[in-house]
Scaffold this motif. Sequence first.
Motif, PDB file in Angstrom:
ATOM      1  N   SER A  17      39.435 -19.728  76.686  1.00  0.00           N
ATOM      2  CA  SER A  17      39.898 -21.024  77.187  1.00  0.00           C
ATOM      3  C   SER A  17      38.816 -21.730  77.995  1.00  0.00           C
ATOM      4  CB  SER A  17      41.154 -20.852  78.032  1.00  0.00           C
ATOM      5  OG  SER A  17      40.847 -20.171  79.227  1.00  0.00           O
ATOM      6  N   GLY A  18      39.000 -23.008  78.111  1.00  0.00           N
ATOM      7  CA  GLY A  18      38.085 -23.838  78.878  1.00  0.00           C
ATOM      8  C   GLY A  18      37.517 -24.942  78.011  1.00  0.00           C
ATOM      9  N   LYS A  19      36.834 -25.841  78.641  1.00  0.00           N
ATOM     10  CA  LYS A  19      36.277 -26.988  77.938  1.00  0.00           C
ATOM     11  C   LYS A  19      35.092 -26.582  77.065  1.00  0.00           C
ATOM     12  CE  LYS A  19      34.363 -31.586  78.802  1.00  0.00           C
ATOM     13  NZ  LYS A  19      34.086 -32.599  79.810  1.00  0.00           N
ATOM     14  N   TRP A  20      34.298 -25.622  77.500  1.00  0.00           N
ATOM     15  CA  TRP A  20      33.028 -25.335  76.855  1.00  0.00           C
ATOM     16  C   TRP A  20      33.018 -24.098  75.967  1.00  0.00           C
ATOM     17  CZ3 TRP A  20      30.698 -29.654  77.245  1.00  0.00           C
ATOM     18  CH2 TRP A  20      30.811 -30.425  78.397  1.00  0.00           C
ATOM     19  N   LYS A  21      33.819 -23.099  76.264  1.00  0.00           N
ATOM     20  CA  LYS A  21      33.746 -21.850  75.510  1.00  0.00           C
ATOM     21  C   LYS A  21      34.023 -22.034  74.019  1.00  0.00           C
ATOM     22  CE  LYS A  21      34.535 -18.717  79.342  1.00  0.00           C
ATOM     23  NZ  LYS A  21      35.470 -17.742  79.939  1.00  0.00           N
ATOM     24  N   LYS A  41      22.920 -29.263  71.699  1.00  0.00           N
ATOM     25  CA  LYS A  41      24.150 -29.457  70.928  1.00  0.00           C
ATOM     26  C   LYS A  41      25.316 -29.914  71.805  1.00  0.00           C
ATOM     27  CE  LYS A  41      22.798 -26.109  67.436  1.00  0.00           C
ATOM     28  NZ  LYS A  41      22.509 -27.055  66.389  1.00  0.00           N
ATOM     29  N   ILE A  42      25.270 -29.548  73.089  1.00  0.00           N
ATOM     30  CA  ILE A  42      26.316 -29.942  74.043  1.00  0.00           C
ATOM     31  C   ILE A  42      25.617 -30.603  75.230  1.00  0.00           C
ATOM     32  CG2 ILE A  42      28.361 -29.190  75.312  1.00  0.00           C
ATOM     33  CD1 ILE A  42      28.209 -26.554  73.729  1.00  0.00           C
ATOM     34  N   PRO A  43      25.132 -31.831  75.070  1.00  0.00           N
ATOM     35  CA  PRO A  43      24.312 -32.456  76.119  1.00  0.00           C
ATOM     36  C   PRO A  43      25.053 -32.745  77.426  1.00  0.00           C
ATOM     37  CG  PRO A  43      24.752 -34.006  74.338  1.00  0.00           C
ATOM     38  CD  PRO A  43      25.284 -32.680  73.900  1.00  0.00           C
ATOM     39  N   THR A  44      26.374 -32.787  77.403  1.00  0.00           N
ATOM     40  CA  THR A  44      27.105 -33.118  78.629  1.00  0.00           C
ATOM     41  C   THR A  44      27.377 -31.900  79.511  1.00  0.00           C
ATOM     42  OG1 THR A  44      29.163 -32.991  77.382  1.00  0.00           O
ATOM     43  CG2 THR A  44      28.187 -35.185  77.668  1.00  0.00           C
ATOM     44  N   ILE A  45      27.010 -30.706  79.066  1.00  0.00           N
ATOM     45  CA  ILE A  45      27.217 -29.515  79.884  1.00  0.00           C
ATOM     46  C   ILE A  45      26.008 -29.349  80.814  1.00  0.00           C
ATOM     47  CG2 ILE A  45      26.170 -27.896  78.245  1.00  0.00           C
ATOM     48  CD1 ILE A  45      28.330 -25.857  79.027  1.00  0.00           C
ATOM     49  N   SER A  46      26.270 -29.015  82.051  1.00  0.00           N
ATOM     50  CA  SER A  46      25.167 -28.789  82.983  1.00  0.00           C
ATOM     51  C   SER A  46      24.594 -27.392  82.755  1.00  0.00           C
ATOM     52  CB  SER A  46      25.651 -28.923  84.431  1.00  0.00           C
ATOM     53  OG  SER A  46      26.482 -27.823  84.772  1.00  0.00           O
ATOM     54  N   GLN A  47      23.364 -27.197  83.177  1.00  0.00           N
ATOM     55  CA  GLN A  47      22.719 -25.889  83.023  1.00  0.00           C
ATOM     56  C   GLN A  47      23.500 -24.812  83.779  1.00  0.00           C
ATOM     57  OE1 GLN A  47      19.983 -25.078  81.071  1.00  0.00           O
ATOM     58  NE2 GLN A  47      20.658 -23.011  81.554  1.00  0.00           N
ATOM     59  N   LYS A  48      23.994 -25.154  84.955  1.00  0.00           N
ATOM     60  CA  LYS A  48      24.753 -24.197  85.765  1.00  0.00           C
ATOM     61  C   LYS A  48      26.021 -23.745  85.042  1.00  0.00           C
ATOM     62  CE  LYS A  48      27.366 -23.809  90.030  1.00  0.00           C
ATOM     63  NZ  LYS A  48      27.954 -24.493  91.162  1.00  0.00           N
ATOM     64  N   VAL A  49      26.767 -24.698  84.495  1.00  0.00           N
ATOM     65  CA  VAL A  49      28.012 -24.374  83.809  1.00  0.00           C
ATOM     66  C   VAL A  49      27.724 -23.630  82.508  1.00  0.00           C
ATOM     67  CG1 VAL A  49      30.061 -25.355  82.692  1.00  0.00           C
ATOM     68  CG2 VAL A  49      29.300 -26.228  84.906  1.00  0.00           C
ATOM     69  N   LEU A  50      26.695 -24.042  81.783  1.00  0.00           N
ATOM     70  CA  LEU A  50      26.321 -23.348  80.557  1.00  0.00           C
ATOM     71  C   LEU A  50      26.023 -21.875  80.850  1.00  0.00           C
ATOM     72  CD1 LEU A  50      25.555 -23.202  77.572  1.00  0.00           C
ATOM     73  CD2 LEU A  50      23.276 -24.019  78.213  1.00  0.00           C
ATOM     74  N   THR A  51      25.219 -21.639  81.859  1.00  0.00           N
ATOM     75  CA  THR A  51      24.883 -20.267  82.242  1.00  0.00           C
ATOM     76  C   THR A  51      26.126 -19.490  82.639  1.00  0.00           C
ATOM     77  OG1 THR A  51      22.685 -20.976  82.971  1.00  0.00           O
ATOM     78  CG2 THR A  51      23.502 -18.874  83.832  1.00  0.00           C
ATOM     79  N   GLN A  52      27.007 -20.104  83.404  1.00  0.00           N
ATOM     80  CA  GLN A  52      28.246 -19.454  83.840  1.00  0.00           C
ATOM     81  C   GLN A  52      29.127 -19.090  82.650  1.00  0.00           C
ATOM     82  OE1 GLN A  52      30.717 -22.000  86.208  1.00  0.00           O
ATOM     83  NE2 GLN A  52      32.320 -20.479  86.454  1.00  0.00           N
ATOM     84  N   GLN A  53      29.303 -20.026  81.722  1.00  0.00           N
ATOM     85  CA  GLN A  53      30.160 -19.788  80.566  1.00  0.00           C
ATOM     86  C   GLN A  53      29.577 -18.695  79.664  1.00  0.00           C
ATOM     87  OE1 GLN A  53      33.350 -22.063  79.950  1.00  0.00           O
ATOM     88  NE2 GLN A  53      32.800 -21.430  82.009  1.00  0.00           N
ATOM     89  N   LEU A  54      28.264 -18.730  79.458  1.00  0.00           N
ATOM     90  CA  LEU A  54      27.617 -17.699  78.652  1.00  0.00           C
ATOM     91  C   LEU A  54      27.756 -16.328  79.303  1.00  0.00           C
ATOM     92  CD1 LEU A  54      24.421 -19.649  77.541  1.00  0.00           C
ATOM     93  CD2 LEU A  54      26.319 -18.926  76.064  1.00  0.00           C
ATOM     94  N   ARG A  55      27.612 -16.262  80.606  1.00  0.00           N
ATOM     95  CA  ARG A  55      27.772 -14.986  81.318  1.00  0.00           C
ATOM     96  C   ARG A  55      29.200 -14.455  81.192  1.00  0.00           C
ATOM     97  NH1 ARG A  55      24.266 -16.309  86.756  1.00  0.00           N
ATOM     98  NH2 ARG A  55      22.235 -15.975  85.798  1.00  0.00           N
ATOM     99  N   GLU A  56      30.184 -15.348  81.279  1.00  0.00           N
ATOM    100  CA  GLU A  56      31.578 -14.916  81.140  1.00  0.00           C
ATOM    101  C   GLU A  56      31.854 -14.392  79.729  1.00  0.00           C
ATOM    102  OE1 GLU A  56      34.190 -18.084  82.394  1.00  0.00           O
ATOM    103  OE2 GLU A  56      33.349 -18.107  84.424  1.00  0.00           O
ATOM    104  N   LEU A  57      31.350 -15.096  78.718  1.00  0.00           N
ATOM    105  CA  LEU A  57      31.536 -14.639  77.343  1.00  0.00           C
ATOM    106  C   LEU A  57      30.821 -13.307  77.114  1.00  0.00           C
ATOM    107  CD1 LEU A  57      31.133 -18.045  75.457  1.00  0.00           C
ATOM    108  CD2 LEU A  57      33.215 -16.659  75.583  1.00  0.00           C
ATOM    109  N   GLU A  58      29.660 -13.157  77.719  1.00  0.00           N
ATOM    110  CA  GLU A  58      28.926 -11.887  77.615  1.00  0.00           C
ATOM    111  C   GLU A  58      29.678 -10.772  78.330  1.00  0.00           C
ATOM    112  OE1 GLU A  58      24.411 -10.175  78.298  1.00  0.00           O
ATOM    113  OE2 GLU A  58      25.042 -11.940  79.424  1.00  0.00           O
TER     114      GLU A  58
END
Length: 128
Positions: A17-21, A41-58
């Motif tokens: 769930s979430g906007k980015w996952k 590919k997702i220009p509106t995502i910030s680097q901080k949020v991208l990193t956070q979402q990737l870490r959660e998925l990992e």
Amino acid sequence: MKKSYNNGVEATLGVISGKWKPQLLCHLGNRPQRTCNLRQKIPTISQKVLTQQLRELESDGVIVRHIYGDRAPFKVVYALTDLGRSLGQILVQMSLWGEQRASEVPDMEIRNGHSGFNQILKQTPEAL
């Protein structure tokens, strides 16, 4: 700490769930990606949020991070795990449901289809 859910749907949504996952999973469904490619590919995502979402998925075991190189700057590539690929059918069905819903609601649109999710279904662990 052990996570507790009321049912399996809630447990699944806890992972995806979430906007980015879903968008990240869709892009990673096409092929493994570097962080910079995901940002493009997702220009509106910030680097901080991208990193956070990737870490959660990992952390949830859905994606894996591969680091290449002997010294900085390292090449970091994210890819779906077998567990991540197992979400393919669920994500396709959710996307199809959303597309159908959007076709019935006048002020709703879907900008991207479910092709990335379909790609997940075509991938085999050996092909990656």
